[in-house]
Design a protein around this motif. Structure first.
Motif, PDB file in Angstrom:
ATOM      1  N   UNK A 440       0.912  -1.153   0.015  1.00  0.00           N
ATOM      2  CA  UNK A 440      -0.032   0.029   0.063  1.00  0.00           C
ATOM      3  C   UNK A 440       0.886   1.123  -0.064  1.00  0.00           C
ATOM      4  N   UNK A 441       1.813   1.297   0.922  1.00  0.00           N
ATOM      5  CA  UNK A 441       2.684   2.418   1.048  1.00  0.00           C
ATOM      6  C   UNK A 441       3.512   2.778  -0.515  1.00  0.00           C
ATOM      7  N   UNK A 442       4.123   1.808  -0.907  1.00  0.00           N
ATOM      8  CA  UNK A 442       4.643   1.617  -2.248  1.00  0.00           C
ATOM      9  C   UNK A 442       3.893   1.935  -3.474  1.00  0.00           C
ATOM     10  N   UNK A 443       2.495   1.705  -3.412  1.00  0.00           N
ATOM     11  CA  UNK A 443       1.652   2.076  -4.416  1.00  0.00           C
ATOM     12  C   UNK A 443       1.604   3.564  -4.382  1.00  0.00           C
ATOM     13  N   UNK A 521       3.420  12.957  -0.256  1.00  0.00           N
ATOM     14  CA  UNK A 521       3.671  11.359  -0.118  1.00  0.00           C
ATOM     15  C   UNK A 521       3.615  10.931   1.444  1.00  0.00           C
ATOM     16  N   UNK A 522       4.149  11.782   2.209  1.00  0.00           N
ATOM     17  CA  UNK A 522       4.184  11.419   3.590  1.00  0.00           C
ATOM     18  C   UNK A 522       2.845  11.455   4.282  1.00  0.00           C
ATOM     19  N   UNK A 523       2.240  12.588   3.831  1.00  0.00           N
ATOM     20  CA  UNK A 523       0.727  12.907   4.341  1.00  0.00           C
ATOM     21  C   UNK A 523      -0.188  11.488   4.013  1.00  0.00           C
ATOM     22  N   UNK A 524      -0.011  11.331   2.771  1.00  0.00           N
ATOM     23  CA  UNK A 524      -0.815  10.273   2.233  1.00  0.00           C
ATOM     24  C   UNK A 524      -0.422   8.924   2.798  1.00  0.00           C
ATOM     25  N   UNK A 525       0.756   8.691   3.035  1.00  0.00           N
ATOM     26  CA  UNK A 525       1.150   7.342   3.609  1.00  0.00           C
ATOM     27  C   UNK A 525       0.481   6.872   4.982  1.00  0.00           C
ATOM     28  N   UNK A 526       0.827   8.146   5.824  1.00  0.00           N
ATOM     29  CA  UNK A 526       0.427   7.967   7.170  1.00  0.00           C
ATOM     30  C   UNK A 526      -1.086   7.907   7.302  1.00  0.00           C
ATOM     31  N   UNK A 528      -3.281   6.876   4.852  1.00  0.00           N
ATOM     32  CA  UNK A 528      -4.104   5.921   4.338  1.00  0.00           C
ATOM     33  C   UNK A 528      -3.586   4.393   4.423  1.00  0.00           C
ATOM     34  N   UNK A 529      -2.279   4.303   5.155  1.00  0.00           N
ATOM     35  CA  UNK A 529      -1.672   2.938   5.282  1.00  0.00           C
ATOM     36  C   UNK A 529      -1.717   2.658   6.734  1.00  0.00           C
ATOM     37  N   UNK A 530      -2.828   1.709   7.210  1.00  0.00           N
ATOM     38  CA  UNK A 530      -2.660   1.525   8.646  1.00  0.00           C
ATOM     39  C   UNK A 530      -1.366   0.857   9.018  1.00  0.00           C
TER      40      UNK A 530
END
Length: 550
Positions: A440-443, A521-526, A528-530
């Motif tokens: 999920x993070x890589x996507x 990128x940082x905001x989305x990963x934190x 969107x990725x549990x």
């Protein structure tokens, strides 16, 4: 023929494949590059191909008799790091200059031409490295229609002091009195500088003058012709037999599959071993392309759970690689056992694999395959003839083939991806939870940097121009970090962002991404990725680091 029973796999991977001759299919019109150890050796061959003339690289110790058997239309002598007067300096067979074939030498290639034909090379007081101002001197077939004053790229300490009889000096720089020389009557030409590099702006014009003006060649190395020749060669080799291919989803195996599909259709069986370690949505994409777009038999082996069980508790990256490689061939040959009439195995060996493994193809002989990364360790009792339709192509040509064959861009322009997949982008042991987090993070990383690269392309017109990111992905380390989310303390995983600028992976520099891109990128990963509460950016170049973490 039907593959025989498989032996225990504990011993299989210590074996090497039986030596198998590979049919050689090359255009009648070709240029050979004699390699004297040049850092630009492959680049010379690629520049010639960019001008739509087929070229290939051979070792510098090839004999004139061997070359004569292959009937090249032209010969190029590469540069090299040695001094021509060193005891162990590479030499050239003098009879090559008597074949009547046009010869062009660069750097060391000019020096070895000079001393072999009776000239003299000496050690200069000052070396010449990088850009230099070249001045033309009189008429020159090689430099024709290029400026009288121009910039060229130099990299030398030795230089020609006296040209051989029959040669004239056609260009000089302040530090190099013989920057170019030629003997038009014998069609022998040479430069101390490097026309093949982009830093010599009129280098392509010089190569064109040699290939088309001196040698009279034609621009026949075109994508349509390449595909037609490759399809015909596959059909001729396979006949009515069947072919099996281990399809990874990478560009090389995918292009082989597309070529074979066009050539032999349902005679091809593609075996896609899904180990669960590919990036998000990639298995579905591979199946959609090769089960619907191409008329081949497609076997999707769902081995995800078996791989997880084998990798449970394994933290050493080399042990991960061993397990994944062994299990892949177990899965692959288990399918092969069930297929009747399979005589051939196709694989995505490309030209740099052949060059780097030292395989020599001269004198009209097809050499046996030596060890390179695509070589399959056949078990005892399993016998296939190899089909390697890409073994004459560089990576950029393979991508162009893929586009011409109708493969979608996500496959054709797929970033370099390690064979063991995400298992070596997870530091520590591999679990289903960690795989889910990393996928999920890589996507998100790929989605955002795809957009960033596309914006740069629209601005510059270059796919890998300045500041474009060449490779980018996420890494999941085997640690947790303290954070706060929604007024509550968290103890979750960090994600490492890796993004580099490069052209060939030999060296790489970390990408100077804009702060707004990093922030998004940082905001989305934190968000969107549990299970992730922190994103960090790796700002280490290669060397001293590598691009991958394991």
């Amino acid at each position: 023929m039907r593959p025989g029973a498989l032996p225990p796999f504990a011993s299989v991977f210590a074996q090497r494949s039986k030596e198998i001759a590979v049919p050689e299919v090359t255009p009648a019109q070709k240029v050979v590059v004699l390699d004297f150890g040049a850092q630009y050796g492959q680049l010379i061959a690629r520049r010639v191909r960019d001008l739509h003339v087929y070229s290939e690289i051979v070792p510098c110790d090839v004999t004139a008799a061997e070359l004569a058997q292959t009937a090249p239309a032209a010969i190029i002598l590469s540069g090299g790091p040695a001094s021509v007067y060193a005891d162990d300096a590479p030499t050239v067979d003098p009879a090559i200059f008597e074949l009547g074939i046009p010869v062009l030498g660069f750097c060391y290639g000019q020096q070895i031409m000079a001393v072999t034909l009776g000239g003299e090379v000496g050690h200069t007081e000052a070396g010449e490295y990088g850009p230099a101002q070249l001045t033309r001197m009189g008429e020159s077939r090689l430099l024709d229609a290029t400026p009288g004053q121009q910039t060229v790229w130099m990299s030398h300490r030795d230089a020609v002091r006296r040209v051989p009889d029959g040669f004239v000096v056609t260009a000089a720089t302040e530090a190099c009195p013989v920057a170019a020389m030629e003997c038009p009557e014998r069609r022998l030409f040479a430069t101390q500088f490097h026309p093949e590099v982009r830093h010599t702006p009129f280098g392509n014009a010089m190569l064109s003058n040699f290939l088309f003006g001196v040698c009279g060649l034609e621009r026949t190395w075109t994508m349509d012709g390449i595909i037609d020749d490759a399809v015909a060669a596959i059909r001729s080799q396979v006949g009515s037999d069947r072919v099996i291919l281990g399809l990874s989803g990478g560009v090389d195996s995918s292009v082989v599959a597309a070529l074979c599909a066009r050539a032999i259709g349902k005679q091809l069986t593609c075996v896609f071993v899904n180990h669960g370690l590919l990036r998000k949505d990639e298995p579905e994409q591979v199946e959609a392309v090769f089960s619907k777009q191409f008329d081949v038999d497609f076997v999707h082996v769902h081995a995800e759970q078996r791989y997880l069980e084998l990798l449970a508790g394994v933290t050493d990256p080399e042990e991960k690689r061993r397990i994944i490689g062994e299990q892949f061939w177990k899965e692959f040959f288990a399918v092969a056992e069930q297929l009747d009439g399979v005589k051939f195995l196709a694989q995505g060996t490309i030209y740099p694999d052949i060059i780097e493994s030292g395989v020599r193809k001269t004198g009209g002989k097809a050499s046996t395959i030596k060890s390179h990364h695509n070589l399959i360790p056949f078990p005892d009792g399993v016998s296939f003839d190899l089909i390697e339709p890409l073994d004459h192509f560089f990576k950029d040509e393979v991508r162009a083939l893929g586009t011409a064959l109708g493969l979608p861009d996500p496959i054709v322009h797929r970033q370099p991806f390690p064979g063991p997949g995400l298992a070596i982008r997870i530091i520590g042991d591999v679990t289903a939870e960690k795989l889910g987090i990393l996928k999920d993070a890589d996507a998100i990383v790929r989605e955002e940097l795809d957009v960033y690269n596309e914006r740069l392309f629209e601005e510059t017109g270059e796919r890998n121009g300045p500041h474009a990111v060449w490779q980018y992905f996420a890494v999941l380390p085997d640690i947790r970090s303290v954070g706060v989310m929604g007024d509550e303390r968290t103890y979750a995983r960090p994600v490492i962002l890796r993004a580099v600028e490069s052209s060939d992976a030999m060296t790489a520099d970390w990408a100077r991404l804009p702060y707004d891109v990093l922030a998004r990128i940082s905001s989305r990963i934190v968000a969107e990725v549990p299970g992730v509460n922190r994103v960090v950016y790796d700002i280490t170049s290669k060397p001293p680091a590598t691009i991958e973490w394991e």
